[in-house]
Motif scaffolding. Sequence first.
Motif, short mmCIF file in Angstrom:
data_model
loop_
_atom_site.label_atom_id
_atom_site.label_comp_id
_atom_site.label_asym_id
_atom_site.label_seq_id
_atom_site.Cartn_x
_atom_site.Cartn_y
_atom_site.Cartn_z
N LEU A 187 0.83 -1.19 0.00
CA LEU A 187 0.00 0.00 0.00
C LEU A 187 0.87 1.25 0.00
N SER A 188 0.26 2.38 -0.27
CA SER A 188 1.00 3.65 -0.25
C SER A 188 0.04 4.77 0.09
N GLY A 189 0.61 5.90 0.46
CA GLY A 189 -0.19 7.09 0.70
C GLY A 189 -1.16 6.95 1.86
N GLY A 190 -2.36 7.53 1.65
CA GLY A 190 -3.38 7.53 2.69
C GLY A 190 -3.86 6.15 3.08
N LYS A 191 -3.94 5.24 2.09
CA LYS A 191 -4.38 3.88 2.40
C LYS A 191 -3.42 3.20 3.38
N LEU A 192 -2.13 3.43 3.20
CA LEU A 192 -1.14 2.82 4.09
C LEU A 192 -1.28 3.38 5.51
N VAL A 193 -1.47 4.69 5.61
CA VAL A 193 -1.60 5.32 6.92
C VAL A 193 -2.85 4.83 7.64
N ILE A 194 -4.00 4.88 6.94
CA ILE A 194 -5.27 4.47 7.56
C ILE A 194 -5.24 2.98 7.88
N ILE A 252 -10.13 -1.03 3.01
CA ILE A 252 -8.80 -1.00 2.41
C ILE A 252 -8.31 -2.38 1.98
N TYR A 253 -8.64 -3.41 2.75
CA TYR A 253 -8.00 -4.71 2.54
C TYR A 253 -8.90 -5.74 1.86
N ARG A 254 -10.17 -5.43 1.58
CA ARG A 254 -11.05 -6.47 1.04
C ARG A 254 -10.59 -6.96 -0.34
N GLU A 255 -9.88 -6.11 -1.09
CA GLU A 255 -9.37 -6.52 -2.39
C GLU A 255 -8.04 -7.25 -2.26
N ARG A 256 -7.54 -7.41 -1.05
CA ARG A 256 -6.23 -8.04 -0.82
C ARG A 256 -6.39 -9.34 -0.04
N GLU A 257 -7.54 -9.97 -0.22
CA GLU A 257 -7.83 -11.22 0.49
C GLU A 257 -6.83 -12.31 0.11
N THR A 258 -6.45 -13.10 1.09
CA THR A 258 -5.50 -14.21 0.85
C THR A 258 -6.23 -15.40 0.25
#
Length: 539
Positions: A34-41, A215-221
């Motif tokens: 991640l990067s930017g605002g997504k990484l911070v949040i 933020i993470y629903r598209e990054r499911e394992t």
Amino acid sequence: MADTLIANADGDRSGAPPSPPASANAAAAPPAPLSGGKLVIGTIALSLATFMNVLDSSIANVSIPAISGDLGVAPNQGTWVITSFAVANAISVPLTGWLTTRFGAVRLFVTSILLFVLSSWLCGVAPNLETLLAARILQGAVAGPMIPLSQSLLLASYPPAKSSMALALWGMTTLVAPIMGPLLGGWISDNMTWPWIFYINIPVGLGAAYATWAIYRERETPTRILPIDRIGLALLVIWVGSMQLMLDKGKELDWFHSMFIVALTITAVVGFLFFVVWEWYEKHPIVDIHLFGGRNFAAGVVAISVAYGLFFGNLVILPLWLQTIVGYTATDAGIVMAPVGIFAIILSPIIGRALPKVDARWVATAAFITFGIVSLMRSGFTTGVDTRTLMIPTLIQGAAMAMFFIPLTSIILSGQPPARIPAASGLSNFVRITFGAIGASISTTIWENRAALHHAQLIEQVNPYNPTYVAQLDQLMQMGMSRAQAMGVIERNISLQASMLGANDIFWISGVLFFVLIVFVWLTKRAKGAGSADAAGAH
């Protein structure tokens, strides 16, 4: 490549699940950082969930008298509020790897947070002890996967070169929460009502769950439907439950003088041995104990777990010692303990930034040396210790904490492919938490035994043939006390001195053991980063 990574990481060629085809590996490649605002949040959301979880394991401790009084039960019955959470949590933590494979890391993490919020609300509205205990069992069970999953999701959010920084940010929450728990719990109990120690989880949990899913629903394992290892699960429940009950109730029931404690101990030992043998040969184990085949994982887990047991044991002893011997109130004792988080918070990002450039073993060694020095400093405390003397080792200990979790976690997870990080993190956290419970029980028991021994030795000096005793007795009587009152004052002073000497023994033993644990740090191989970094680089 996945087969090679797994074999190289842990030497597990007999019990690990079969690897998917190469095409599946390519499809299951970890997503970009991640990067930017997504990484911070995302970092804030994961950290808040971890903070809420760790906080809840200690926040109820100081509220037991208020809870017991309000529900109309004895204080020793009220302690089951702590025990029920600890037992359920200890059982569920090592299941993280299997649950992640079955349901996916993001889905499991968000579900755990929402169920944690629900169980927190149920705890707050509980009309009686039975309902409260049922809600605490649910809360402890759903809390298990949250800590290891927050760790693995955070690692996957950062570039490989910044994996140590991710661990530093994660470690800050686990360092501060155990200290804030008693402080916050005491303040809430004094100024509000005890249900609010649970209600405060609701807004925090809902916010963390929403942000994490967004933020993470598209990054499911990737998920796989594996058979349920029913026998392994049953054995896990039996031995962990028996051990946790034995540790929690041992001191209250006078340990092995109680047949109940003896029966629990036998059940825990036999259950553990059967569990290890079964899981070693099970094709789809509920807990992947083959992870201990890796040198870094095995030695790193021993180092971090035993050290955490010593640290947690001292964390339990110190407030009791300050209140029963030095004469501090509960709030004052919490204030004296709080500065330990200052250096921990300041130095954690610095350690995280520097760790990729240095050998993590040297950083961990510095932590153990500092912990040892702090413990030896405390072993010289007296009943007349002043606040400044108390604060110096407390501040120094914060620096040791910053150098402790981050490098050891990096060593433990080094070489692990992304698919095995939840299992490795879950298992290492389970062992660490278990040793924390063991450390608390052993420390309080040794303190009591050593205090009794010192009391017996000191009381031998109380006789009419000791001129010092006779002179002190006469002085007190000249101040207007009766002989019985003067003897009572001397007995009180002897008890205080005996307890002080017993605490000194605990601190001294802890200091020596911290130095001994450095050996296990150097049994590991040099780790350049955490598991996600290595794995990402391999891909």
